[in-house]
Write a protein that holds these residues in place. Structure first.
Motif, PDB file in Angstrom:
ATOM      1  N   SER A 274       0.841  -1.190   0.000  1.00  0.00           N
ATOM      2  CA  SER A 274       0.000   0.000   0.000  1.00  0.00           C
ATOM      3  C   SER A 274       0.882   1.248   0.000  1.00  0.00           C
ATOM      4  O   SER A 274       1.768   1.394   0.840  1.00  0.00           O
ATOM      5  N   SER A 355      -4.280  -6.332  -4.531  1.00  0.00           N
ATOM      6  CA  SER A 355      -4.026  -4.890  -4.551  1.00  0.00           C
ATOM      7  C   SER A 355      -4.767  -4.197  -3.423  1.00  0.00           C
ATOM      8  O   SER A 355      -5.790  -4.696  -2.938  1.00  0.00           O
ATOM      9  N   SER A 357      -6.710  -0.663  -1.988  1.00  0.00           N
ATOM     10  CA  SER A 357      -7.389   0.550  -2.433  1.00  0.00           C
ATOM     11  C   SER A 357      -6.453   1.728  -2.222  1.00  0.00           C
ATOM     12  O   SER A 357      -5.421   1.624  -1.565  1.00  0.00           O
ATOM     13  N   ASN A 358      -6.817   2.865  -2.804  1.00  0.00           N
ATOM     14  CA  ASN A 358      -5.916   4.012  -2.767  1.00  0.00           C
ATOM     15  C   ASN A 358      -5.556   4.439  -1.346  1.00  0.00           C
ATOM     16  O   ASN A 358      -4.404   4.769  -1.059  1.00  0.00           O
ATOM     17  N   ARG A 362      -8.667  -1.102   2.204  1.00  0.00           N
ATOM     18  CA  ARG A 362      -9.261  -2.294   1.622  1.00  0.00           C
ATOM     19  C   ARG A 362      -8.196  -3.085   0.873  1.00  0.00           C
ATOM     20  O   ARG A 362      -7.265  -2.511   0.302  1.00  0.00           O
ATOM     21  N   TYR A 364      -7.963  -6.052  -2.103  1.00  0.00           N
ATOM     22  CA  TYR A 364      -8.671  -6.781  -3.150  1.00  0.00           C
ATOM     23  C   TYR A 364      -7.860  -8.000  -3.576  1.00  0.00           C
ATOM     24  O   TYR A 364      -6.624  -7.949  -3.675  1.00  0.00           O
ATOM     25  N   VAL A 416     -13.167  -8.478  -1.750  1.00  0.00           N
ATOM     26  CA  VAL A 416     -12.543  -7.391  -1.005  1.00  0.00           C
ATOM     27  C   VAL A 416     -12.574  -7.695   0.483  1.00  0.00           C
ATOM     28  O   VAL A 416     -13.564  -8.234   1.006  1.00  0.00           O
ATOM     29  N   VAL A 437     -14.544  -1.088  -9.236  1.00  0.00           N
ATOM     30  CA  VAL A 437     -14.871  -0.318  -8.039  1.00  0.00           C
ATOM     31  C   VAL A 437     -14.526   1.149  -8.261  1.00  0.00           C
ATOM     32  O   VAL A 437     -13.476   1.486  -8.805  1.00  0.00           O
ATOM     33  N   ASN A 439     -13.765   5.254  -7.396  1.00  0.00           N
ATOM     34  CA  ASN A 439     -12.893   6.074  -6.541  1.00  0.00           C
ATOM     35  C   ASN A 439     -11.605   5.337  -6.168  1.00  0.00           C
ATOM     36  O   ASN A 439     -11.230   5.256  -5.002  1.00  0.00           O
ATOM     37  N   ARG A 440     -10.952   4.774  -7.175  1.00  0.00           N
ATOM     38  CA  ARG A 440      -9.659   4.095  -7.008  1.00  0.00           C
ATOM     39  C   ARG A 440      -9.711   3.007  -5.940  1.00  0.00           C
ATOM     40  O   ARG A 440      -8.778   2.816  -5.171  1.00  0.00           O
ATOM     41  N   GLY A 441     -10.828   2.308  -5.917  1.00  0.00           N
ATOM     42  CA  GLY A 441     -10.981   1.197  -4.984  1.00  0.00           C
ATOM     43  C   GLY A 441     -11.564   1.562  -3.650  1.00  0.00           C
ATOM     44  O   GLY A 441     -11.862   0.686  -2.835  1.00  0.00           O
ATOM     45  N   ASP A 442     -11.773   2.847  -3.373  1.00  0.00           N
ATOM     46  CA  ASP A 442     -12.305   3.292  -2.083  1.00  0.00           C
ATOM     47  C   ASP A 442     -13.785   3.645  -2.150  1.00  0.00           C
ATOM     48  O   ASP A 442     -14.365   4.068  -1.145  1.00  0.00           O
TER      49      ASP A 442
END
Length: 981
Positions: A274, A355, A357-358, A362, A364, A416, A437, A439-442
């Protein structure tokens, strides 16, 4: 308006009539030495620029230029050239000399002794150079903080390497060298991910180097290594044959504090880091004896310590997903064999991505149904039946299914994990197999899609998809669109989804939470009006969203419009209708590759293209003004590249080109003032007779106003009659100002070569009517050719045509309907639309049916609905009308047009006694790939046209052919003075 020019260019034009007589024509020997420029990059501070000047075949050279003092540093054979984040260093891979590699290959040198790459580090502040021999690759973080890693070549047996997973000695031999792109790696988003090569018995050495100090640490047996975006953390796996040091490690580079995340012999399949929290995720087949969080202890400091003993009580499970959190300094199990949230009989999959989230909250990962246990089959391979069974209900035709079988077997489904609560939600399912998903994963919501119900009909129809909204926290699914041609997309923050409605030809918006739909109403065309296939025309595109998802900026045919997704405000013309009034096509140009929003409070940079004259350039405007009015920065009869901006400096780089001007490297101020050319990649061009391109207009046989390109030799003389070759492929007039480097051809004539050798080259635009593609081409091409002939400088008895693929089909059609041309060349031509309709594009395995009903072939119906259209548009049935000698190229591994089409074409001409030749390059695809074959084809192509249009003798390969017994022994290029048709 600013036009880039120079007195030198003016002087050249003044002496042109006297100089061109002494210039030589291009020949096939010039290809290898003709240079291109690649890898242009600006340092973040804007004080340096680098680029690579490389011949088509041979050793390139890296040029690093100071934009402050004019100093140049150069070195040969640089690849993957990057600036460091602080602009103080350039790092590059130095590849061996091409001649050395070729010689070693011919001498059958063992792989370990082949010439190897080296690593070069150029200090820009003091011009110091470090060269490290035998290095395979290197990595700089996206925003490095002074660190890089590189991979030395495997050590020779006589000099074994030493070191361990925790720390090691220095790198291999170094030597000073004579002074010789932008740093990369990592990428955007919120996480780094790496996948381990689990088939390798062990990893390879990795060296961590501090750029300012030169201090290094060597680690043995590293599988994968991954920087955080800011370059402060390095995560890596260790995989060895013995397994003693196997594990996953997390290294804080500023403090050199190393943490052992997992330890013991196992497959460490994937790691992800991250960028926000520096947490590390690991997918592995290893699991601790208990599922509770396990403390992670420091493994090494700057001084180094002995590794910790591994937990002997571990038990092996199929796959587990672990998370290391540096804030708590603990490692915990996220998912494994006992995870209850997975669907029944599902498990973690090694084929899925891992990966964050931004914001790092989270994680994934991929899941999949557990594969059925395969029954043991002792039947010898010699007794097994090899069989494909095709059924009429198959959603994929068998060749397509076979090509995609491996990917289908490895299909995974996104899940997730919410790291604060530990909750896991399965997002993708067999019913909703694809999810994106917001918002960049969020984001709170994801867009789900499935085309499963439409796969069968997609063989002949447009593609359709069902879309849904998935609640990321619960997995709940709500239907959004059914049988949609268009694909919706989220706004950056995920508040809205936008879609271009194929029915209304307008944009529509959905509120992500309520799914309330809002229609837009813009009083201009938002789709490509020139689309003339029997399908829904695509939208012209989108510039992007403004902050807080406030407006979506979309493209009209000329101007840029801003749409309020809530519908509360009317759409506004962001360019004040200036585009429509001036025949300009405005498009937004981003100055920041990581830009998420368009900031309307700052001046916008716009590209502009004159659809009438084909001039181009850049404008700027203050979008915050109540009546925005774009202001011209630079505009000329050129093609401009997208400018590259220094991250922290007031400088930009770009290239400009036209038919004569090679796209060299230019730099300028951010408003394009003080523009200056830095490179001169091909000074030898001035020695050759070149050409000029001009825009021509005429009226087609159908009464349409059409445009095209006419290319003349540089030494063109009025009063002289010239041969002319006409080349075509749909509409190409917008490329009027493109540069065409002399290069061996993959399929078509090289415009610069033919102009240099005394030909006119005509390139007409072709509009089509559904159901009548051959007739449409004939109307446009013949009317255009005759309009050029009527100018008085074309020899009407020396006209040729050439086309490939879709252009090849039209050549075949033309020679069955006119005797205007003295010779023709058709590459990869379809001649029988009935058999081609049911053919396979073997490159993808898909049927060709859709190409005829809705695609490029433009019949607009099936053979059962409109059989006459297929007959009338199939040249095969009219080959008896051919009076034009024709050259074909149809390669035996063509993945787009069936090889059998070429056989039908050639065998029909042969049966009818028509002069015809067919070149079949063995193992080659639709366009030639191997350079040796491209060179060969370029010679044959020019010899063919030279014979018929320049009255040169036939080459032996045309007059006598190349017998099968002489295949590979002779080229047949020698000219035969007695050769005749």
């Amino acid at each position: 308006m600013r036009t880039i020019s120079s007195f030198a260019t003016l002087g050249f034009c003044l002496v042109l009539p006297f100089a061109t007589a002494q210039k030589k024509p291009l020949d096939h020997s010039v290809y290898d030495s003709w240079n291109s420029i690649r890898g242009t990059s600006l340092s973040h501070d804007g004080k340096w620029i680098l680029y690579v000047v490389a011949p088509q075949e041979g050793d390139g050279e890296v040029q690093i230029k100071s934009l402050v003092v004019g100093k140049t540093i150069s070195f040969p054979r640089g690849g993957n050239v990057q600036f460091s984040n602080d602009s103080n260093f350039v790092v590059a891979t130095i590849v061996p000399k091409l001649a050395d590699t070729k010689k070693a290959t011919r001498d059958k040198v063992p792989a370990a002794d082949m010439p190897k790459n080296s690593l070069m580090i150029q200090n820009l502040s003091n011009e110091g150079v470090t060269v490290i021999e035998r290095v395979t690759s290197f990595q700089l973080p996206a925003e490095d903080s002074g660190w890089l890693t590189y991979r030395p070549e495997a050590p020779r047996l006589e000099a074994p390497a030493t070191g361990n997973a925790a720390s090691g000695g220095t790198a291999g031999p170094q030597r000073p060298a004579a002074p010789g792109g932008r740093r990369g790696g990592g990428g955007g988003g919120g996480a780094r991910q790496a996948a381990s090569n689990s088939t390798a018995p062990n990893g390879s050495p990795l060296v961590i180097r501090n750029l300012p100090t030169g201090k290094e640490e060597r680690i043995e047996n590293v599988g994968e290594a991954l920087f955080s975006k800011d370059g402060k953390v390095l995560a890596y796996t260790v995989t060895s044959r013995e397994g003693k040091e196997d594990g996953v490690y997390w290294l804080d580079l500023p403090t050199h504090s190393r943490h052992e995340i997992l330890k013991g012999k196992a497959k460490y399949l994937k790691i992800a880091l991250s960028d926000e929290t520096k947490a590390l995720a690991v997918l592995t087949d290893k699991k601790t004896s208990a599922d509770e969080p396990a403390p992670t202890k420091p493994l090494a400091s700057a001084e180094g310590t002995k590794p910790l003993a591994s937990n002997e009580a571990q038990r092996i499970v199929p796959l587990s997903l672990f998370l290391y959190e540096p804030k708590s300094d603990k490692t915990r199990l996220i998912a494994g064999a006992s995870t209850r949230e997975f669907p029944r009989k599902w498990t973690l999959s090694e084929n899925g991505n891992v990966s964050f989230s931004n914001n790092g909250t989270r994680l994934y990962f991929g899941t999949a149904p557990k594969p059925d246990e395969e029954k043991k089959d002792d039947t010898p391979d010699s007794e097994k039946v090899s069989l494909d069974v095709w059924t009429w209900k198959d959603k994929k035709i068998m060749p397509q299914a076979l090509l995609q079988a491996s990917a289908d077997q490895k299909k995974t489904y996104l899940a997730v994990a919410f790291l604060d609560s530990g909750k896991i939600v399965q997002l993708e399912t067999e019913a909703v197999p694809s999810v994106s998903v917001s918002n960049r994963g969020d984001g709170e919501f994801a867009l789900g899609s499935s085309d499963d119900d439409y796969r069968l009909q997609s063989s002949w129809d447009d593609g359709y998809t069902d879309f849904s909204i998935v609640d990321v926290k619960t997995g709940a699914v709500r239907s959004l669109l059914h049988r949609s041609e268009a694909h919706p997309s989220f706004s950056p923050d995920g508040k809205f989804l936008s879609i271009f409605d194929s029915g209304t030809k307008q944009y529509a918006f959905f509120d992500s939470a309520t799914l309330k739909r809002t229609e837009s109403h813009i009083p201009v065309v938002l789709y490509n009006e020139l689309t003339d296939t029997p399908s829904t025309p695509p939208a012209l595109g989108e510039a992007g969203w403004t902050k807080d998802d406030g407006r979506l900026l979309v493209y009209g045919d000329s101007d840029i419009w801003a749409i309020d997704p809530t519908g509360r405000s009317v759409a506004t013309n962001m360019t004040g209708n200036a585009g429509r009034m001036s025949h300009l096509r405005f498009r937004y140009v981003s100055k920041d590759p990581e830009e998420r929003y368009i900031d309307l409070s700052r001046p916008l940079l716009l590209s502009a293209f004159d659809t009438n004259t084909k001039e181009a350039g850049f404008y700027t405007e203050n979008a915050a003004e109540s009546h925005p009015n774009p202001s011209r920065l630079i505009f000329n009869r050129k093609v401009f590249s997208t400018p590259l901006f220094a991250k922290n400096g007031a400088v930009l780089s770009f290239s400009q080109q036209d038919f004569i001007e090679f796209p060299d490297v230019w730099v300028a101020n951010p408003d394009f003032t003080n523009a200056r050319k830095l490179s001169n990649a091909n000074p030898q061009q001035s020695q050759y007779n070149w050409g000029n391109a001009e825009l021509v207009n005429w009226v087609s046989g159908d009464g349409q106003q059409l445009q095209g390109i006419l290319i003349k030799p540089e030494n063109f003389t009025y009063g002289k009659k010239y041969p002319m070759v006409t080349y075509f492929y749909e509409r190409l007039s917008d490329s009027l100002n493109a540069y065409h480097a002399p290069a061996p051809s993959a399929s078509t004539i090289n415009f610069s070569y033919f102009a240099s050798n005394g030909y006119l080259v005509f390139i007409p635009d072709i509009p089509y009517k559904t159901g009548y593609p051959g007739e449409s081409a004939t109307s446009a091409i013949i009317s255009g050719v005759l309009s050029i002939v009527n100018r008085g400088y074309v020899d009407s008895a020396r006209l040729g045509i050439q086309g490939h693929s879709w252009g090849g089909y039209q050549v075949a059609y033309l020679v069955t309907h006119t005797n205007l041309f003295k010779c023709a060349m058709a590459g990869a031509a379809v001649v029988d639309m009935f058999s081609a309709y049911g053919g396979i594009r073997y490159g993808t395995g898909i049927l060709r049916e859709g190409q005829y009903e809705h695609g490029q072939s433009r019949i607009g119906a099936s053979p059962w609905d409109k059989p006459l259209r297929y007959f009338e548009n199939s040249p095969l049935f009219f080959l008896d009308k051919v009076e034009t000698p024709i050259l074909l190229m149809q390669n035996d591994k063509d993945g787009a047009v069936p090889f059998t089409q070429g056989i039908e074409f050639f065998s029909g001409l042969r049966r009818l006694g028509k002069p015809a030749w067919m070149c079949v390059y063995n193992g080659e695809d639709h366009n030639l790939v191997e350079r040796k074959n491209r060179k060969d084809w370029s010679i044959r192509l020019s010899q063919f046209f030279d014979h018929y249009l320049m009255d040169k003798p036939m080459p032996v390969w045309m007059s006598k052919g190349i017998p099968a017994t002489q295949k590979g022994k002779t080229s047949g290029f020698d000219l035969d003075p007695d050769g005749q048709n």
